[in-house]
Design a protein around this motif. Structure first.
Motif, PDB file in Angstrom:
ATOM      1  N   GLN A 204       0.826  -1.209   0.000  1.00 40.15           N
ATOM      2  CA  GLN A 204       0.000   0.000   0.000  1.00 40.15           C
ATOM      3  C   GLN A 204       0.861   1.260   0.000  1.00 40.15           C
ATOM      4  O   GLN A 204       0.555   2.241  -0.692  1.00 40.15           O
ATOM      5  CB  GLN A 204      -0.930  -0.004   1.219  1.00 40.15           C
ATOM      6  CG  GLN A 204      -1.997  -1.092   1.180  1.00 40.15           C
ATOM      7  CD  GLN A 204      -2.787  -1.149   2.472  1.00 40.15           C
ATOM      8  OE1 GLN A 204      -3.717  -0.369   2.703  1.00 40.15           O
ATOM      9  NE2 GLN A 204      -2.411  -2.084   3.335  1.00 40.15           N
ATOM     10  N   LEU A 205       1.939   1.241   0.789  1.00 39.46           N
ATOM     11  CA  LEU A 205       2.833   2.406   0.826  1.00 39.46           C
ATOM     12  C   LEU A 205       3.497   2.627  -0.538  1.00 39.46           C
ATOM     13  O   LEU A 205       3.656   3.762  -0.996  1.00 39.46           O
ATOM     14  CB  LEU A 205       3.891   2.226   1.913  1.00 39.46           C
ATOM     15  CG  LEU A 205       3.395   2.224   3.371  1.00 39.46           C
ATOM     16  CD1 LEU A 205       4.542   1.909   4.325  1.00 39.46           C
ATOM     17  CD2 LEU A 205       2.770   3.570   3.729  1.00 39.46           C
ATOM     18  N   GLY A 206       3.894   1.517  -1.172  1.00 37.40           N
ATOM     19  CA  GLY A 206       4.556   1.623  -2.465  1.00 37.40           C
ATOM     20  C   GLY A 206       3.679   2.261  -3.528  1.00 37.40           C
ATOM     21  O   GLY A 206       4.186   2.934  -4.445  1.00 37.40           O
ATOM     22  N   LEU A 207       2.367   2.067  -3.415  1.00 39.99           N
ATOM     23  CA  LEU A 207       1.450   2.657  -4.385  1.00 39.99           C
ATOM     24  C   LEU A 207       1.369   4.181  -4.272  1.00 39.99           C
ATOM     25  O   LEU A 207       0.855   4.839  -5.180  1.00 39.99           O
ATOM     26  CB  LEU A 207       0.042   2.060  -4.205  1.00 39.99           C
ATOM     27  CG  LEU A 207      -0.110   0.568  -4.547  1.00 39.99           C
ATOM     28  CD1 LEU A 207      -1.543   0.121  -4.275  1.00 39.99           C
ATOM     29  CD2 LEU A 207       0.256   0.301  -6.008  1.00 39.99           C
ATOM     30  N   LYS A 208       1.902   4.721  -3.175  1.00 41.09           N
ATOM     31  CA  LYS A 208       1.797   6.171  -2.959  1.00 41.09           C
ATOM     32  C   LYS A 208       2.846   6.958  -3.740  1.00 41.09           C
ATOM     33  O   LYS A 208       2.688   8.159  -3.968  1.00 41.09           O
ATOM     34  CB  LYS A 208       1.934   6.501  -1.462  1.00 41.09           C
ATOM     35  CG  LYS A 208       0.984   5.738  -0.546  1.00 41.09           C
ATOM     36  CD  LYS A 208      -0.472   5.971  -0.888  1.00 41.09           C
ATOM     37  CE  LYS A 208      -1.385   5.165   0.034  1.00 41.09           C
ATOM     38  NZ  LYS A 208      -2.801   5.269  -0.348  1.00 41.09           N
ATOM     39  N   HIS A 209       3.941   6.285  -4.136  1.00 45.05           N
ATOM     40  CA  HIS A 209       4.988   7.018  -4.883  1.00 45.05           C
ATOM     41  C   HIS A 209       5.840   6.029  -5.673  1.00 45.05           C
ATOM     42  O   HIS A 209       6.267   4.997  -5.139  1.00 45.05           O
ATOM     43  CB  HIS A 209       5.876   7.808  -3.931  1.00 45.05           C
ATOM     44  CG  HIS A 209       6.703   8.854  -4.620  1.00 45.05           C
ATOM     45  ND1 HIS A 209       7.887   8.560  -5.264  1.00 45.05           N
ATOM     46  CD2 HIS A 209       6.504  10.201  -4.790  1.00 45.05           C
ATOM     47  CE1 HIS A 209       8.387   9.662  -5.778  1.00 45.05           C
ATOM     48  NE2 HIS A 209       7.578  10.665  -5.525  1.00 45.05           N
ATOM     49  N   PRO A 210       6.132   6.325  -6.941  1.00 50.66           N
ATOM     50  CA  PRO A 210       6.874   5.382  -7.785  1.00 50.66           C
ATOM     51  C   PRO A 210       8.292   5.094  -7.299  1.00 50.66           C
ATOM     52  O   PRO A 210       8.788   3.980  -7.475  1.00 50.66           O
ATOM     53  CB  PRO A 210       6.876   6.054  -9.161  1.00 50.66           C
ATOM     54  CG  PRO A 210       6.541   7.493  -8.906  1.00 50.66           C
ATOM     55  CD  PRO A 210       5.677   7.515  -7.699  1.00 50.66           C
ATOM     56  N   ILE A 211       8.960   6.081  -6.708  1.00 52.15           N
ATOM     57  CA  ILE A 211      10.325   5.830  -6.205  1.00 52.15           C
ATOM     58  C   ILE A 211      10.280   4.816  -5.073  1.00 52.15           C
ATOM     59  O   ILE A 211      11.092   3.890  -5.003  1.00 52.15           O
ATOM     60  CB  ILE A 211      10.990   7.147  -5.742  1.00 52.15           C
ATOM     61  CG1 ILE A 211      11.243   8.059  -6.944  1.00 52.15           C
ATOM     62  CG2 ILE A 211      12.289   6.853  -4.997  1.00 52.15           C
ATOM     63  CD1 ILE A 211      11.892   9.387  -6.578  1.00 52.15           C
ATOM     64  N   LEU A 212       9.302   4.980  -4.173  1.00 51.77           N
ATOM     65  CA  LEU A 212       9.153   4.052  -3.059  1.00 51.77           C
ATOM     66  C   LEU A 212       8.771   2.666  -3.583  1.00 51.77           C
ATOM     67  O   LEU A 212       9.310   1.646  -3.130  1.00 51.77           O
ATOM     68  CB  LEU A 212       8.083   4.570  -2.092  1.00 51.77           C
ATOM     69  CG  LEU A 212       7.846   3.745  -0.814  1.00 51.77           C
ATOM     70  CD1 LEU A 212       9.118   3.660   0.010  1.00 51.77           C
ATOM     71  CD2 LEU A 212       6.723   4.362   0.022  1.00 51.77           C
ATOM     72  N   GLN A 213       7.886   2.632  -4.543  1.00 50.94           N
ATOM     73  CA  GLN A 213       7.467   1.359  -5.140  1.00 50.94           C
ATOM     74  C   GLN A 213       8.666   0.640  -5.765  1.00 50.94           C
ATOM     75  O   GLN A 213       8.842  -0.573  -5.585  1.00 50.94           O
ATOM     76  CB  GLN A 213       6.397   1.616  -6.190  1.00 50.94           C
ATOM     77  CG  GLN A 213       5.831   0.347  -6.808  1.00 50.94           C
ATOM     78  CD  GLN A 213       4.766   0.655  -7.854  1.00 50.94           C
ATOM     79  OE1 GLN A 213       4.740   1.755  -8.411  1.00 50.94           O
ATOM     80  NE2 GLN A 213       3.893  -0.302  -8.120  1.00 50.94           N
TER      81      GLN A 213
END
Length: 588
Positions: free
Chosen positions: A113-122
């Motif tokens: 879910q967190l990864g969906l918030k930002h492409p760099i994090l994903q």
């Protein structure tokens, strides 16, 4: 599409998630949530804490009794956070759903879910999984570090994103429902499964503390749970979280009574619109149900679910709930959902207690019923601090009995150094007292009286010969007070069952003679019965009944018993006449 090289890693991560655990999953379609004008104060406190990014504590733990409305609050908070674009991740644990009742999917689902918030994090998360596909079999702390902490630190270092705008709320509901990982190689007992579940819950709390709280991360983490052992230990004075967590004790800090009234009134009004009978219920009906609920939402929610059955008449089913008694052989089960909840908690606690070898010979259900009867005033058994010596119990027994029952009961100091059992739910007391509901967990009164009577005769026989008792109880030793209690509670013999052998043994060992020696001492009767001759009369009359009943089966022992009891009866009658004469003289 994921633009970095970790597409395969993201796919692996997605396969390890629990879609049903999301706040807006199909499994949560009919999940309980708060009405707009209910639980206003606690919802405001929760949202204000979550929205305060600079608050001193980054972890909020909300504990509450079973059925107090924790999940409804968590669902409401999740929806509000999502609407406000501050929800980073949510995970709703459910013991009844194998896809989301273990810890193995919690961190992958949160990371997803967190990864969906930002492409760099994903990209960072996916890369971590591609680099080590076995990450999901490692410890929860390692998973948290690899899948959440390090990827987020990479995002922070990128300077391409304003971290202060990142959705920062992480919600976990139902920690107490998190079970151990399935084991198909061994046939584990229920208590062993419970221990594994507790270990896993404690591990998750430790992972959150060591990974999320000990690093400079912007998350605000909100955990809701029954007050079971792992979270109680972590939040306790010697635990790892008391200084790091903001603790809301829902059942103790917030009174839900008025919200329960609003809940029922609105839903009963909706039923009235559906059936075209707006006056099908009364405010008195609502008040009766709310009072029976003892501040626990699960009761009124259960009532509404029963009453609102589409293929039945609401007024008829409401009348069934209001008038329901277990003594009429009714086949209706309006409280079946509650009974399943209570049975599960009580059975788990029983098996966990009995699995400890030092508890051998102790009957968990019987002892719990003794303390429960004392707490609810079923009878004035005896002073609480005499229970332990009279029944030959350890001083901390009540704490041990209640160890796995804190979602239903709480302990409160009665007198200095002594604790008393208290119930969150009135309906739990009803369950304990009704055999048709408790079934195999039911303990009848006769079993309690039999156990107490046996303990009383044993204490009397074991007590040394005593000198004349002090005039006041304050001057008595603990053993003297225990002996007096054992004597006064012998009237339990009247309601005991299958106890003839114990009475005969008590008689042959001189038990009645010993009591007679004590009562015959100066002020013996007066000290023991506090000069309350009506009490003494009730006591001796019950012994008369016991002797008369015994005569048909054990005439010799009954004759010896009757000889002493008749002597005491005459003495008491004489004392009562003296008291009556004094009263007459006073008014003449």
């Amino acid at each position: 599409m994921l633009w970095c090289y970790g597409l395969a890693g993201w796919k692996l991560l997605r396969e390890r998630t629990a879609p049903n655990a999301l706040y807006n999953s199909s499994a949560q379609y009919d999940a309980p949530k708060c009405d707009e004008d209910t639980r206003v104060e606690v919802t405001r406190e929760l949202m204000e804490w979550i929205e305060d990014r600079d608050g001193p504590q980054c972890l909020l733990c909300m504990t509450g009794a079973a059925g107090s409305g924790k999940s409804a609050l968590q669902q409401t908070v999740a929806e509000r956070c999502a609407k406000g674009n501050i929800l980073g991740a949510a995970y709703f644990i459910s013991a009844g759903d194998p896809s989301r009742n273990t810890a193995s999917t919690i961190i992958p689902t949160i990371a997803y879910q967190l990864g969906l918030k930002h492409p760099i994090l994903q990209c960072s998360i996916a890369g971590a999984v591609k680099h080590d596909p076995l990450i999901f079999s490692q410890s929860l702390e390692t998973q948290m570090d690899v899948l959440v902490v390090r990827p987020f630190e990479s995002l922070q270092r990128s300077e391409e994103y304003d971290i202060s705008t990142f959705p920062h709320a992480i919600l976990i509901d139902g920690l107490d429902e998190c079970q151990g990982e399935p084991d198909t190689t061994t046939d584990l007992r229920r208590v062993e499964l419970k221990y594994r579940a507790e270990d896993r819950q404690a591990e998750l709390l430790s992972a959150i503390k060591n990974s999320l709280l000990n690093n400079d991360l912007p998350f605000r983490i909100f955990i809701a749970s029954r007050p079971e052992l792992p979270i109680r230990t972590a939040l306790g004075p010697t635990g790892s979280l008391p200084r790091l967590a903001y603790h809301i004790q829902l059942s103790d800090q917030y009174d839900a009574t008025e919200d329960m009234r609003r809940y029922l009134r609105r839903r009963f009004q909706d039923i009235g619109l559906r059936i075209g009978q707006p006056d099908w219920f009364t405010e008195g009906n609502i008040e009766t149900l709310v009072q029976a609920g003892s501040g626990q939402f699960v009761y009124v929610a259960t009532v509404f679910k029963y009453v609102s059955e589409r293929r039945a008449l609401p007024a008829h089913r409401l009348k069934t709930v209001l008038n329901w008694t277990p003594d009429q052989g009714q086949v209706t089960k309006p409280f079946e959902a509650l009974d399943i909840l209570y049975t599960s908690i009580l059975l788990n606690a029983k098996e966990a207690y009995e699995a400890v070898d030092t508890h051998s010979g102790h009957d968990f259900l019987l002892l719990l019923k003794v303390f429960h009867m004392k707490a609810t005033g079923a009878f004035d058994l005896f002073h609480h601090h005499h229970i332990y010596e009279l029944l030959n119990l350890e001083n901390n027994l009540l704490d041990v009995l209640a160890l796995d029952l804190h979602s239903l009961v709480y302990l409160e100091e009665d007198e200095p150094g002594t604790m008393e059992l208290n119930m969150y739910h009135k309906s739990f007391s009803d369950f304990m007292y009704e055999e048709s509901r408790a079934k195999d967990l039911f303990v009848p009164y006769s079993r309690i009286y039999t156990h107490i009577a046996k303990c009383c005769t044993q204490r009397i026989l074991e007590s040394p010969e005593l000198h004349p008792l002090p005039d006041k109880r304050k001057g008595m030793s603990v053993s003297e007070k225990c002996l007096i209690t054992a004597i006064t509670e012998l009237d339990c013999l009247k309601w005991a069952v299958a106890i003839d052998d114990e009475i005969v043994d008590f008689t042959h060992k001189g038990g009645w003679h010993k009591i007679d020696m004590i009562l015959s001492k100066p002020s013996g009767f007066g000290n023991i019965f506090s000069n309350d001759w009506d009490w003494a009369s009730i006591w001796v009359n019950s012994l008369v009944d016991t002797a008369d009943d015994l005569e048909e089966r054990r005439s010799e022992a009954a004759a010896i018993m009757s000889k002493h009891v008749e002597k005491w009866e005459h003495f008491i009658e004489e004392k009562k006449r003296e008291e009556e004469d004094k009263i007459r003289c006073r008014f003449n």
